[in-house]
Design a protein around this motif. Structure first.
Motif, PDB file in Angstrom:
ATOM      1  N   ARG A   1       0.974  -0.874  -0.207  1.00  0.00           N
ATOM      2  CA  ARG A   1      -0.098  -0.719  -0.354  1.00  0.00           C
ATOM      3  C   ARG A   1       0.952   0.920  -0.172  1.00  0.00           C
ATOM      4  O   ARG A   1       0.406   2.087  -1.118  1.00  0.00           O
ATOM      5  CB  ARG A   1      -1.066  -0.116   0.983  1.00  0.00           C
ATOM      6  CG  ARG A   1       0.000  -0.555   2.620  1.00  0.00           C
ATOM      7  CD  ARG A   1      -1.055   0.232   3.654  1.00  0.00           C
ATOM      8  NE  ARG A   1      -2.847  -0.553   3.426  1.00  0.00           N
ATOM      9  CZ  ARG A   1      -2.951  -1.076   3.603  1.00  0.00           C
ATOM     10  NH1 ARG A   1      -2.077  -2.318   3.870  1.00  0.00           N
ATOM     11  NH2 ARG A   1      -4.023  -2.336   3.781  1.00  0.00           N
ATOM     12  N   PHE A   2       1.561   1.084   1.223  1.00  0.00           N
ATOM     13  CA  PHE A   2       3.024   2.481   0.445  1.00  0.00           C
ATOM     14  C   PHE A   2       3.592   2.978  -0.341  1.00  0.00           C
ATOM     15  O   PHE A   2       4.091   3.606  -0.800  1.00  0.00           O
ATOM     16  CB  PHE A   2       3.672   2.351   1.848  1.00  0.00           C
ATOM     17  CG  PHE A   2       2.536   2.183   3.207  1.00  0.00           C
ATOM     18  CD1 PHE A   2       1.679   3.366   3.702  1.00  0.00           C
ATOM     19  CD2 PHE A   2       2.970   0.560   4.855  1.00  0.00           C
ATOM     20  CE1 PHE A   2       1.070   3.596   5.093  1.00  0.00           C
ATOM     21  CE2 PHE A   2       2.275   1.194   5.073  1.00  0.00           C
ATOM     22  CZ  PHE A   2       1.060   2.022   5.420  1.00  0.00           C
TER      23      PHE A   2
ATOM     24  N   PHE B   1       1.389   3.841  -3.209  1.00  0.00           N
ATOM     25  CA  PHE B   1       0.904   4.888  -2.826  1.00  0.00           C
ATOM     26  C   PHE B   1       2.176   6.631  -3.343  1.00  0.00           C
ATOM     27  O   PHE B   1       1.412   6.626  -3.958  1.00  0.00           O
ATOM     28  CB  PHE B   1       0.661   4.789  -1.201  1.00  0.00           C
ATOM     29  CG  PHE B   1       0.036   6.014  -0.976  1.00  0.00           C
ATOM     30  CD1 PHE B   1      -1.316   6.704  -0.838  1.00  0.00           C
ATOM     31  CD2 PHE B   1       0.683   7.218  -0.179  1.00  0.00           C
ATOM     32  CE1 PHE B   1      -1.599   7.973  -0.579  1.00  0.00           C
ATOM     33  CE2 PHE B   1       0.389   8.483  -0.005  1.00  0.00           C
ATOM     34  CZ  PHE B   1      -0.669   8.951   0.402  1.00  0.00           C
ATOM     35  N   SER B   2       3.440   5.873  -2.537  1.00  0.00           N
ATOM     36  CA  SER B   2       4.253   6.742  -2.986  1.00  0.00           C
ATOM     37  C   SER B   2       4.510   6.653  -4.705  1.00  0.00           C
ATOM     38  O   SER B   2       4.548   7.802  -4.865  1.00  0.00           O
ATOM     39  CB  SER B   2       5.149   6.209  -2.411  1.00  0.00           C
ATOM     40  OG  SER B   2       5.918   5.501  -2.691  1.00  0.00           O
TER      41      SER B   2
ATOM     42  N   TYR C   1       1.083   8.779  -6.454  1.00  0.00           N
ATOM     43  CA  TYR C   1       0.616  10.119  -5.325  1.00  0.00           C
ATOM     44  C   TYR C   1       2.318  11.268  -5.407  1.00  0.00           C
ATOM     45  O   TYR C   1       1.166  12.410  -5.153  1.00  0.00           O
ATOM     46  CB  TYR C   1       0.361   9.797  -4.007  1.00  0.00           C
ATOM     47  CG  TYR C   1      -1.260   9.424  -3.788  1.00  0.00           C
ATOM     48  CD1 TYR C   1      -2.212  10.348  -3.543  1.00  0.00           C
ATOM     49  CD2 TYR C   1      -1.138   7.753  -3.935  1.00  0.00           C
ATOM     50  CE1 TYR C   1      -3.640  10.222  -3.136  1.00  0.00           C
ATOM     51  CE2 TYR C   1      -2.728   7.370  -3.814  1.00  0.00           C
ATOM     52  CZ  TYR C   1      -3.708   8.495  -3.988  1.00  0.00           C
ATOM     53  OH  TYR C   1      -5.168   8.312  -3.407  1.00  0.00           O
TER      54      TYR C   1
ATOM     55  N   GLY D   1       4.309   7.835   2.049  1.00  0.00           N
ATOM     56  CA  GLY D   1       2.693   7.106   2.630  1.00  0.00           C
ATOM     57  C   GLY D   1       2.466   7.640   4.039  1.00  0.00           C
ATOM     58  O   GLY D   1       1.319   6.620   4.616  1.00  0.00           O
TER      59      GLY D   1
ATOM     60  N   TYR E   1       1.042   9.481   4.741  1.00  0.00           N
ATOM     61  CA  TYR E   1      -0.382  10.176   4.361  1.00  0.00           C
ATOM     62  C   TYR E   1      -1.446   9.449   4.085  1.00  0.00           C
ATOM     63  O   TYR E   1      -2.155   9.709   2.820  1.00  0.00           O
ATOM     64  CB  TYR E   1      -0.276  11.354   3.060  1.00  0.00           C
ATOM     65  CG  TYR E   1      -0.239  12.721   3.729  1.00  0.00           C
ATOM     66  CD1 TYR E   1      -1.081  13.862   4.523  1.00  0.00           C
ATOM     67  CD2 TYR E   1       2.287  13.322   3.158  1.00  0.00           C
ATOM     68  CE1 TYR E   1       0.011  15.059   4.747  1.00  0.00           C
ATOM     69  CE2 TYR E   1       2.217  14.156   3.415  1.00  0.00           C
ATOM     70  CZ  TYR E   1       1.820  15.451   4.039  1.00  0.00           C
ATOM     71  OH  TYR E   1       2.748  15.925   4.784  1.00  0.00           O
ATOM     72  N   TRP E   2      -1.287   8.501   3.874  1.00  0.00           N
ATOM     73  CA  TRP E   2      -2.097   7.042   3.779  1.00  0.00           C
ATOM     74  C   TRP E   2      -3.229   7.070   4.255  1.00  0.00           C
ATOM     75  O   TRP E   2      -4.673   7.655   3.574  1.00  0.00           O
ATOM     76  CB  TRP E   2      -1.307   5.775   4.100  1.00  0.00           C
ATOM     77  CG  TRP E   2      -2.910   4.598   3.388  1.00  0.00           C
ATOM     78  CD1 TRP E   2      -3.528   4.017   4.468  1.00  0.00           C
ATOM     79  CD2 TRP E   2      -3.214   3.818   2.219  1.00  0.00           C
ATOM     80  NE1 TRP E   2      -4.053   2.892   4.189  1.00  0.00           N
ATOM     81  CE2 TRP E   2      -4.467   3.190   2.635  1.00  0.00           C
ATOM     82  CE3 TRP E   2      -2.990   3.792   0.844  1.00  0.00           C
ATOM     83  CZ2 TRP E   2      -4.643   1.805   1.836  1.00  0.00           C
ATOM     84  CZ3 TRP E   2      -2.916   3.341   0.265  1.00  0.00           C
ATOM     85  CH2 TRP E   2      -4.090   2.291   0.364  1.00  0.00           C
TER      86      TRP E   2
ATOM     87  N   LEU F   1      -7.002   8.392   2.413  1.00  0.00           N
ATOM     88  CA  LEU F   1      -8.234   6.684   2.395  1.00  0.00           C
ATOM     89  C   LEU F   1      -9.234   7.544   3.117  1.00  0.00           C
ATOM     90  O   LEU F   1     -10.118   7.299   2.663  1.00  0.00           O
ATOM     91  CB  LEU F   1      -7.548   5.667   3.286  1.00  0.00           C
ATOM     92  CG  LEU F   1      -8.831   4.548   3.400  1.00  0.00           C
ATOM     93  CD1 LEU F   1      -9.310   3.877   2.009  1.00  0.00           C
ATOM     94  CD2 LEU F   1      -8.081   4.061   4.478  1.00  0.00           C
TER      95      LEU F   1
ATOM     96  N   PHE G   1      -7.128   0.785  -2.281  1.00  0.00           N
ATOM     97  CA  PHE G   1      -6.857   1.247  -4.215  1.00  0.00           C
ATOM     98  C   PHE G   1      -7.717   1.782  -4.519  1.00  0.00           C
ATOM     99  O   PHE G   1      -7.967   2.592  -5.469  1.00  0.00           O
ATOM    100  CB  PHE G   1      -5.782   0.705  -4.586  1.00  0.00           C
ATOM    101  CG  PHE G   1      -4.522   0.245  -4.069  1.00  0.00           C
ATOM    102  CD1 PHE G   1      -3.502   1.538  -3.311  1.00  0.00           C
ATOM    103  CD2 PHE G   1      -4.257  -1.226  -4.412  1.00  0.00           C
ATOM    104  CE1 PHE G   1      -2.168   1.632  -3.500  1.00  0.00           C
ATOM    105  CE2 PHE G   1      -2.543  -0.887  -3.522  1.00  0.00           C
ATOM    106  CZ  PHE G   1      -2.399  -0.194  -2.715  1.00  0.00           C
TER     107      PHE G   1
ATOM    108  N   THR H   1      -8.572   4.840  -3.023  1.00  0.00           N
ATOM    109  CA  THR H   1      -7.749   5.889  -3.282  1.00  0.00           C
ATOM    110  C   THR H   1      -6.887   6.066  -4.734  1.00  0.00           C
ATOM    111  O   THR H   1      -7.740   7.048  -5.115  1.00  0.00           O
ATOM    112  CB  THR H   1      -6.452   5.345  -2.013  1.00  0.00           C
ATOM    113  OG1 THR H   1      -6.069   4.040  -2.322  1.00  0.00           O
ATOM    114  CG2 THR H   1      -7.050   5.022  -0.457  1.00  0.00           C
TER     115      THR H   1
END
Length: 616
Positions: free
Chosen positions: A293-294, A297-298, A301, A305, A307-308, A312, A344, A347
């Motif tokens: 996820r991180f 995400f990074s 975005y 991470g 800010y996950w 969300l 995801f 997000t």
């Protein structure tokens, strides 16, 4: 007269309830500055969550005092202990509200490190007045609790009152958790985003149960209504402005799960290695996380991470994809694994859920991975049939090297291998021979997904699109095989778990080898600046650099579940995201604890600012 033990315990329960209510009154400061509660459910949720959170926080002190009540019969000593413990608790709550007002996050190891590390005085100067004010508050609360304890709590400690108060708090907790679980399932960000205001908030989610027990299809939930202000998130501060008439190449991003950097070699990844000979290869590239996820995400975005959770809770899409959509790109996502978890669909792809394909009708993981290339080729054919000339962006996520290491056995390259990973054995003391066999299974899976990548390149070349397409191949995180005593990922931030390959080729990408430090957050700004985004406005929407001109030296941020790692030139700082997780620790690259050098204060202060930049 010494009150009996049962009476003392009932008084402790009442003290817990009283202090939870007092902490909730102090904690109303957590609600300042947040948007107005927009629904009847949020009006019910906020006060319930406020009391529920402080009651949960107060359980620890209450248990400690209860032990004293059992062991010490003296009412005077118990009263003193009560007053001292609860005064410290209320002081903690007050301090956390001040931290929240300043930084929009709660007391954690990073805050403590900033307060206590030599060299941080220039950024946060608490001064004697602050400490004197805190001491005065502590003394005031101590006296008040002592008075209430001796004059009311012990005399009033009836079974009915204590039990009634405890039941009332329990009902509030159940109500609040139920509201949050339902809001999470239905994507009601008016509630989920509000939970961020409460420290150590325990989120109850029922998505997995809803999907498995009640057969709820998460991808068929109502679409998220985008737009509007969130509770905390201020992302982007300003969107990037793209120069009109700039280049509009196609973009293909191919991510292989658990792909560590040393896999980019002719033996394990022959197709990606051959592609890298005419592309740009990044030798010192880190993922933005040690978990999927991180890392993803990074990558999408362009922010850390950390800010996950606010992303969300606000269901905020990445600037990269919203900008590409606004530029007229045809967007598509192809994934072997479900993108409902990690979340995801709520997000990264929340604005393009209809373009997400993550349920391929095949039983095995390797079959689904193979179908990514087939589906990509079909999709390009559909575009040709529709005579579409608009550029495309495709994000493809292959899963074979994750966990169970899947590949067609008739394509085995590395032997000996294991048919199935025995995780119980790996959790014990596996022999070096067994570790090598498991590692060969992993390499076979990587080799297989490299072939999938090769077929996607062939599809582009067959349609004469390769020269007009920016192609990216990388991993979401790495994988360790006991190099530092761990197996898999998420357990530490060593190079094996965080150093991933990155190869980028295509128009305007100079071939060669980049040895300067780079990170996943750099991809989004690089892509948009290739399309004409102004680098001067980069900091308003990303924390990354341009991969084509990275700085010579930098600190890099790698997120995990409960902590964040700061990769420095000579060490890794492990910074807990919650105060209960301890304080900042210094590690070498082999994940051995080393003594702090007293020079990390500025780096942690910068990290604190970065974790705050996109919050209100």
């Amino acid at each position: 007269m010494v009150p009996p033990r049962s009476e003392r315990l009932r008084a402790v329960v009442l003290a817990w309830i009283v202090n939870a209510v007092l902490a909730a009154a102090i904690g109303t400061a957590w609600l300042s500055g947040i948007p107005a509660w927009g629904s009847a459910r949020s009006v019910l949720f906020v006060p319930a969550a406020l009391l529920s959170s402080t009651a949960m926080l107060a359980i620890g002190p209450a248990v400690f005092v209860a032990l004293i009540a059992v062991l010490v019969p003296s009412a005077r000593i118990l009263g003193f202990a009560q007053a001292l413990v609860w005064a410290l608790f209320q002081l903690y709550v007050y301090a956390d509200t001040r931290i929240w007002r300043l930084f929009r996050y709660h007391f954690n190891g990073m805050v403590w490190n900033v307060m206590t590390t030599p060299g941080s005085e220039d950024a946060i100067d608490l001064g004697p007045k602050t400490w004197a004010f805190a001491a005065a508050i502590g003394c005031l609360v101590f006296v008040a609790i002592w008075f209430v304890w001796t004059r009311w709590l012990v005399p009033a400690a009836s079974t009915r009152l204590a039990a009634g108060g405890a039941i009332l708090v329990f009902v509030v907790v159940v109500l609040e958790k139920g509201l949050y679980a339902w809001a999470d399932l239905t994507r009601d960000r008016g509630i989920t985003s509000l939970s961020r205001a409460f420290p150590l908030y325990q989120r109850l989610t029922i998505q997995t149960m809803a999907e498995r027990v009640f057969h709820v299809r998460l991808e068929q939930r109502a679409k998220v209504q985008l737009g509007g202000d969130g509770l905390l998130l201020r992302y982007p501060i300003a969107p990037p402005a793209i120069r009109p008439g700039g280049p509009r190449p196609n973009i293909l991003v191919f991510v292989i799960d658990s792909l560590r950097a040393d896999m980019l070699a002719p033996a394990t990844m022959p197709r990606a290695t051959a592609f890298a000979e005419h592309a740009r290869r990044f030798e010192d590239h880190l993922s933005g996380g040690n978990a999927t996820r991180f890392g993803i995400f990074s990558l999408l975005y362009g922010i850390h991470g950390t800010y996950w959770m606010p992303v969300l809770e606000d269901h905020a899409p990445p600037v990269l994809l919203t900008t590409l959509g606004a530029l007229g790109y045809d967007l598509r996502v192809l994934s072997t694994s479900s993108l409902s978890f990690p979340e995801f669909r709520s997000t990264a792809f929340v604005a393009i859920e209809d373009e997400v394909e993550d349920h391929f009708p095949f039983p095995s993981k390797e079959q689904r991975d193979a179908h990514i290339a087939v589906r990509f080729d079909e999709w390009l054919g559909e575009r040709d049939a529709a005579q579409r000339k608009d550029p495309f962006f495709c994000f493809a996520f292959a899963d074979a090297p994750h966990g169970t290491y899947a590949w067609p056995k008739d394509e085995t390259v590395f032997r000996p291998y294991v048919e199935r990973v025995d995780f119980l054995e790996m959790a014990g003391s596996p022999t070096p021979e067994r570790i090598d066999q498991v590692f060969n299974s992993y390499r076979n899976a990587v080799h297989f997904d490299d072939a999938v990548f090769g077929r996607m390149l062939e599809a582009l070349e067959r349609r004469h699109l390769l020269d007009d397409t920016i192609v990216v191949v990388t991993g979401d995180h790495g994988e360790e095989f006991f190099e530092h005593g761990y197996f898999g990922h998420t357990s530490n931030f060593t190079p094996e778990q965080t150093h991933v390959p990155l190869v980028i080729g295509g128009p305007a990408i100079p071939p060669g080898v980049e040895t300067r430090p780079t990170c996943h957050v750099d991809l989004a700004p690089t892509l948009l600046e290739l399309l004409g985004a102004d680098p001067a406005s980069r900091t308003s929407w990303t924390q990354g650099e341009n991969l084509l001109a990275p700085p010579e030296h930098r600190d890099r941020v790698i997120a995990g579940w409960e902590e964040v790692a700061l990769r420095l030139p000579d060490r890794i700082l492990l910074v807990p995201l919650e105060g209960s997780r301890g304080f900042v620790e210094d590690h070498d690259y082999g994940w051995k604890r080393i003594e702090p050098d007293g020079k990390s204060g500025p780096a942690v202060m910068k990290l604190a600012a970065e974790c705050r930049r996109f919050l209100r």
